[in-house]
Design a protein around this motif. Structure first.
Motif, short mmCIF file in Angstrom:
data_model
loop_
_atom_site.label_atom_id
_atom_site.label_comp_id
_atom_site.label_asym_id
_atom_site.label_seq_id
_atom_site.Cartn_x
_atom_site.Cartn_y
_atom_site.Cartn_z
N HIS A 1 -17.10 51.06 -146.24
CA HIS A 1 -18.07 50.59 -145.27
C HIS A 1 -19.43 51.24 -145.44
N HIS B 1 -16.48 51.06 -138.04
CA HIS B 1 -16.55 49.71 -138.60
C HIS B 1 -15.15 49.12 -138.79
N CYS B 2 -14.21 49.96 -139.26
CA CYS B 2 -12.82 49.50 -139.42
C CYS B 2 -12.23 49.15 -138.05
N CYS C 1 -12.93 55.24 -138.47
CA CYS C 1 -14.17 54.62 -138.97
C CYS C 1 -14.53 53.52 -137.98
N CYS D 1 -15.87 55.15 -143.40
CA CYS D 1 -15.05 55.13 -144.61
C CYS D 1 -15.97 54.75 -145.77
N TRP E 1 -8.68 57.72 -141.66
CA TRP E 1 -9.10 58.10 -143.01
C TRP E 1 -9.15 59.61 -143.14
ZN LIG Z 1 -14.34 51.49 -142.43
#
Ligand SMILES: [Zn+2]
Length: 387
Positions: A380, A336-337, A334, A377, A349
């Protein structure tokens, strides 16, 4: 309430002095003028469809029972039809040659052209009638609980009965009269029929902000409907001014609510028209009914349009590529993660825990195709909100 069973009245008796008003679509009087067929709390005549009215006559000719009819005894020499108006108006209209039935050879037959023994059979048919006497509230309460000839009263028809009086009479003359030249214009925005009180219901719903019952009760004895008419006209004029081309999806939308929310804002009807056209041509817009509120609200709330989402095959393929790439780099799949600083920084994920997202937002021209698809994810994706 006192009831008396009468079995001595014939179709001929009822049709003596029968008057039908074509303009209002009402059966008015019978029984030599002593019977009011359509008191104001009754709904309009809805059997004139060449099916239900014909069925009434065929029932008589076959000797089938017509069902119970109820009269309200108003005074010694004055009766009102409480239940049975549709059936009575049907045979009244037939006997006065207003419509035809088909005979066994499939030929159209008006009453006047029937063999005299058939005419007699109809005229001498006896009806089963209950005459009721009681106080107005009692009779109306009871009227509320009965169904008329298998077509239950709808909510507005019930309210018209409960709050009958000068106000309802004026309302019906304006909004329930299918001869009103405005009906066609109104039906671009309102669904239903004048006869079944659906235009009236809509007008009352708008002006009362959904509190029809209360509104009718407050205005019951007033002899003007100016506020109702003005409000209704304002809404219709506003919609037809903002949206200059009429689309079928406009019918039945909550224009009263939208008017309240947006009528103080200015809109350029040319731009609005172009935007409607653009959205109607956009294959990703699944809900065309949402187009109007979307535009009124400034074209931001894409939820209203139910924009088409990425299909499973696209998601799977994007997931596979994205995950392989992430594993090579040792970061989360992900994006953003991956740029965060917590434990999820390198988390891989599962597909089931991710959602597909538009990289370039749909509302800013991003397409729903694989090149514009990214999986995030679920937490997010939820946080991002606007797809
Ligand atoms: Zn994420």
């Amino acid at each position: 309430m006192k009831t008396t069973l009468r079995t001595d009245i014939t179709v001929k008796d009822i049709c003596d002095g029968f008057v039908y008003n074509e303009l209002e679509g009402k059966g008015l009087f019978g029984l030599s003028g002593t019977l009011t067929i359509q008191p104001e709390y009754q709904r309009n005549y809805i059997y004139a469809d060449g099916k239900r009215d014909v069925a009434v006559i065929e029932s008589i000719l076959k000797g089938y029972p017509l069902g119970l009819i109820y009269f309200n005894k108003v005074s010694a020499n004055k009766l009102e039809v409480l239940d049975g108006q549709q059936r009575i108006t049907s045979f009244g209209r037939f006997v006065t040659n207003k419509f035809a039935i088909k005979d066994e050879q499939g030929m159209q037959q008006y009453f006047g052209s029937l063999a005299s023994e058939l005419q007699n059979l109809i005229l001498t048919t006896k009806l089963v009638i209950y005459e009721c006497e009681g106080e107005e509230p009692e009779i109306k309460q009871w009227f509320k609980t009965i169904n008329i000839a298998g077509v239950p009263l709808n909510n507005q028809e019930l309210l018209n009965a409960v709050y009958s009086g000068p106000y309802v009479t004026l309302c019906k003359a304006e909004f329930s009269n299918s001869q009103n030249a405005n009906i066609q214009k109104w039906s671009a925005y309102i669904s239903g029929s004048a006869n079944r009180q659906e235009f009236l219901e809509c007008a009352l719903n708008w002006v009362s902000k959904g509190n029809i019952d209360n509104y009718m009760s407050r205005h019951r004895y007033e002899a003007n409907i100016i506020e109702l008419k003005n409000y209704f006209t304002s809404v219709i004029d506003w919609v037809s001014g903002v949206f200059t081309s009429v689309e079928s999806e406009m019918r039945g939308l909550e224009w009263g609510r939208l008017y309240e929310l947006y009528h103080e804002q200015g809109y350029d009807s040319k731009k609005v028209s172009a935007e409607v056209k653009k959205l109607y041509g956009d294959p990703y817009v699944k809900n065309r009914k949402g187009v109007f509120e979307y535009i009124l609200g400034g074209s931001t709330d894409t939820k209203l349009l139910d924009v088409r989402v990425f299909d499973e095959a696209t998601k799977k393929s994007v997931y596979t590529n994205q995950t392989a790439e992430a594993e090579k780099k040792g970061i989360s799949n992900c994006s953003h993660c991956a740029i965060g600083h917590d434990a999820n920084k390198a988390k891989i994920w599962k597909l089931a825990d991710m959602d597909a997202d538009h990289v370039a937002a749909w509302s800013k021209g991003g397409a729903t195709d694989i090149k514009n698809c990214e999986l995030l994810c679920k937490p997010h994706n939820r946080a991002k909100g606007n797809r």
